[in-house]
Structures are given as structure tokens and as C-alpha cells.
Design a protein around this motif. Sequence first.
Motif, PDB file in Angstrom:
ATOM      1  N   GLU A  63      21.694 -47.511 -72.956  1.00  0.00           N
ATOM      2  CA  GLU A  63      22.218 -48.536 -71.961  1.00  0.00           C
ATOM      3  C   GLU A  63      23.407 -47.432 -71.211  1.00  0.00           C
ATOM      4  O   GLU A  63      24.037 -47.021 -71.747  1.00  0.00           O
ATOM      5  N   PRO A  64      23.017 -47.481 -69.923  1.00  0.00           N
ATOM      6  CA  PRO A  64      24.161 -46.346 -69.295  1.00  0.00           C
ATOM      7  C   PRO A  64      25.511 -47.366 -68.916  1.00  0.00           C
ATOM      8  O   PRO A  64      25.540 -48.504 -69.103  1.00  0.00           O
ATOM      9  N   GLY A  65      26.472 -46.708 -68.831  1.00  0.00           N
ATOM     10  CA  GLY A  65      27.697 -47.239 -68.348  1.00  0.00           C
ATOM     11  C   GLY A  65      28.699 -47.301 -69.681  1.00  0.00           C
ATOM     12  O   GLY A  65      28.272 -46.916 -70.703  1.00  0.00           O
ATOM     13  N   ASP A  66      29.746 -48.024 -69.507  1.00  0.00           N
ATOM     14  CA  ASP A  66      30.762 -48.269 -70.237  1.00  0.00           C
ATOM     15  C   ASP A  66      30.501 -49.318 -71.124  1.00  0.00           C
ATOM     16  O   ASP A  66      30.388 -50.525 -70.423  1.00  0.00           O
ATOM     17  N   THR A  67      30.303 -49.113 -72.398  1.00  0.00           N
ATOM     18  CA  THR A  67      29.740 -50.430 -73.246  1.00  0.00           C
ATOM     19  C   THR A  67      30.884 -51.444 -73.651  1.00  0.00           C
ATOM     20  O   THR A  67      30.441 -52.180 -74.322  1.00  0.00           O
ATOM     21  N   ARG A  68      32.061 -50.758 -73.385  1.00  0.00           N
ATOM     22  CA  ARG A  68      33.438 -51.700 -73.477  1.00  0.00           C
ATOM     23  C   ARG A  68      33.828 -52.150 -72.319  1.00  0.00           C
ATOM     24  O   ARG A  68      35.001 -52.850 -72.228  1.00  0.00           O
ATOM     25  N   LEU A  69      32.974 -52.806 -71.471  1.00  0.00           N
ATOM     26  CA  LEU A  69      33.119 -53.277 -70.220  1.00  0.00           C
ATOM     27  C   LEU A  69      34.059 -54.713 -70.246  1.00  0.00           C
ATOM     28  O   LEU A  69      35.129 -54.746 -69.646  1.00  0.00           O
ATOM     29  N   ASN A  70      33.503 -55.466 -71.044  1.00  0.00           N
ATOM     30  CA  ASN A  70      34.494 -56.743 -71.375  1.00  0.00           C
ATOM     31  C   ASN A  70      35.496 -56.790 -72.542  1.00  0.00           C
ATOM     32  O   ASN A  70      35.947 -57.655 -73.022  1.00  0.00           O
ATOM     33  N   ARG A  71      35.536 -55.526 -72.917  1.00  0.00           N
ATOM     34  CA  ARG A  71      36.761 -55.386 -73.960  1.00  0.00           C
ATOM     35  C   ARG A  71      37.918 -54.479 -73.504  1.00  0.00           C
ATOM     36  O   ARG A  71      37.896 -53.299 -73.539  1.00  0.00           O
ATOM     37  N   ARG A  72      38.648 -55.033 -72.531  1.00  0.00           N
ATOM     38  CA  ARG A  72      39.556 -54.274 -71.577  1.00  0.00           C
ATOM     39  C   ARG A  72      40.594 -53.418 -72.451  1.00  0.00           C
ATOM     40  O   ARG A  72      41.024 -52.431 -72.078  1.00  0.00           O
ATOM     41  N   GLY A  73      41.122 -54.250 -73.492  1.00  0.00           N
ATOM     42  CA  GLY A  73      41.909 -53.410 -74.475  1.00  0.00           C
ATOM     43  C   GLY A  73      41.580 -52.139 -75.068  1.00  0.00           C
ATOM     44  O   GLY A  73      41.963 -51.068 -74.981  1.00  0.00           O
ATOM     45  N   GLU A  74      40.313 -52.066 -75.278  1.00  0.00           N
ATOM     46  CA  GLU A  74      39.520 -50.770 -76.035  1.00  0.00           C
ATOM     47  C   GLU A  74      39.610 -49.681 -75.138  1.00  0.00           C
ATOM     48  O   GLU A  74      39.250 -48.620 -75.144  1.00  0.00           O
ATOM     49  N   GLN A  75      39.584 -50.190 -73.724  1.00  0.00           N
ATOM     50  CA  GLN A  75      39.270 -49.105 -72.543  1.00  0.00           C
ATOM     51  C   GLN A  75      40.676 -48.338 -72.580  1.00  0.00           C
ATOM     52  O   GLN A  75      40.600 -47.328 -71.702  1.00  0.00           O
ATOM     53  N   ASN A  76      41.571 -48.972 -72.867  1.00  0.00           N
ATOM     54  CA  ASN A  76      42.977 -48.238 -72.887  1.00  0.00           C
ATOM     55  C   ASN A  76      43.155 -47.340 -74.070  1.00  0.00           C
ATOM     56  O   ASN A  76      44.110 -46.212 -74.010  1.00  0.00           O
ATOM     57  N   ILE A  77      42.404 -47.372 -75.273  1.00  0.00           N
ATOM     58  CA  ILE A  77      42.515 -46.231 -76.128  1.00  0.00           C
ATOM     59  C   ILE A  77      42.555 -44.706 -75.718  1.00  0.00           C
ATOM     60  O   ILE A  77      41.551 -44.301 -75.032  1.00  0.00           O
TER      61      ILE A  77
END
Length: 148
Positions: free
Chosen positions: A81-95
Motif C-alpha cells: 500500500e503506497p503512502g504514509d500508513t500513519r495517515l490517521n495517527r497524527r501523533g506518530e507522524q511527529n516522531i
Amino acid sequence: MEQIALHYWWWILALVLIAVEVILPGYFMLWIGIAAGATGLVVLVIPGLSMLSQALVFVVLTFLSCAAYWYGLRPRLMRDEPGDTRLNRRGEQNIGQRYVLAEAIVNGRGKAKVGDSLWLVRGPDLPAGSAVEVVGVDGTTLLVRAVE
């Protein structure tokens, strides 16, 4: 007027099922439509098949095409699956990101400016204006460490 050959009816059914899939996506009408089209090919190649035989061919091809999707294609699509798999987990995008504290961390809790909003942070006591790096997430709280 000539009667329409039987294999055309299978292809019409295939087009209808695929059109239903386009209107109401869910993958399974597509595969049943493909089975109907393949049944039309079988009837074209073997024109003397009875209706019962055609129905059995359709059922078998439907199961085979759905199984090919479910066990063959679907796992590959899920894995690749392409793209960021953390799409709906905004906090994890900040790690791994670095931010500046808007409020001092006192007793392990403070706030950092992330974009145009303030996020709760947890980490070692630091004064406001200190640079921190996000090392984890606990719910909606960012876990941070001091940046030297």
C-alpha cells in the motif's frame, strides 16, 4: 431477427456486474463479473453446453476468481500500500521531529508548538523555548527528550 448467441448474455452480465462494481465499489462484483466474462468465453469455445453446465462453470469460475483476489492479489495490495500508513495517527507522524517548547515542562508535563497548534508533551523538566525531539506518542501526548 436473429437470436443473440448465448455467450453474449454472459458478457452482458459481466458488463452489468462490473458496472455495479464501479458504482458501488467493494471488489467482489468485479471478480464475479470477470467470472461471468470467462464463462462467456467457455460457452463461445464449447457452444453445446447445457444451462446447468454453464451455471456450474460460472459458479466454479466465481469461486476461483474471488479466491485469486482474496488469497493472491489482496495480500500483495495490503503489503504494498503506497503512502504514509500513519495517515490517521497524527501523533506518530511527529516522531523524530524537533519542536520548541511553548510552555516549560514542569513535573514532566508541558506544551510544544507543532505547526499552528499546541500539543501536550511529556519529558524531562525544561524551560520554555527549549528544543525537544519527539521520541514517542502516548495517546495525544508527545513523548520528548531534550535536544543539545
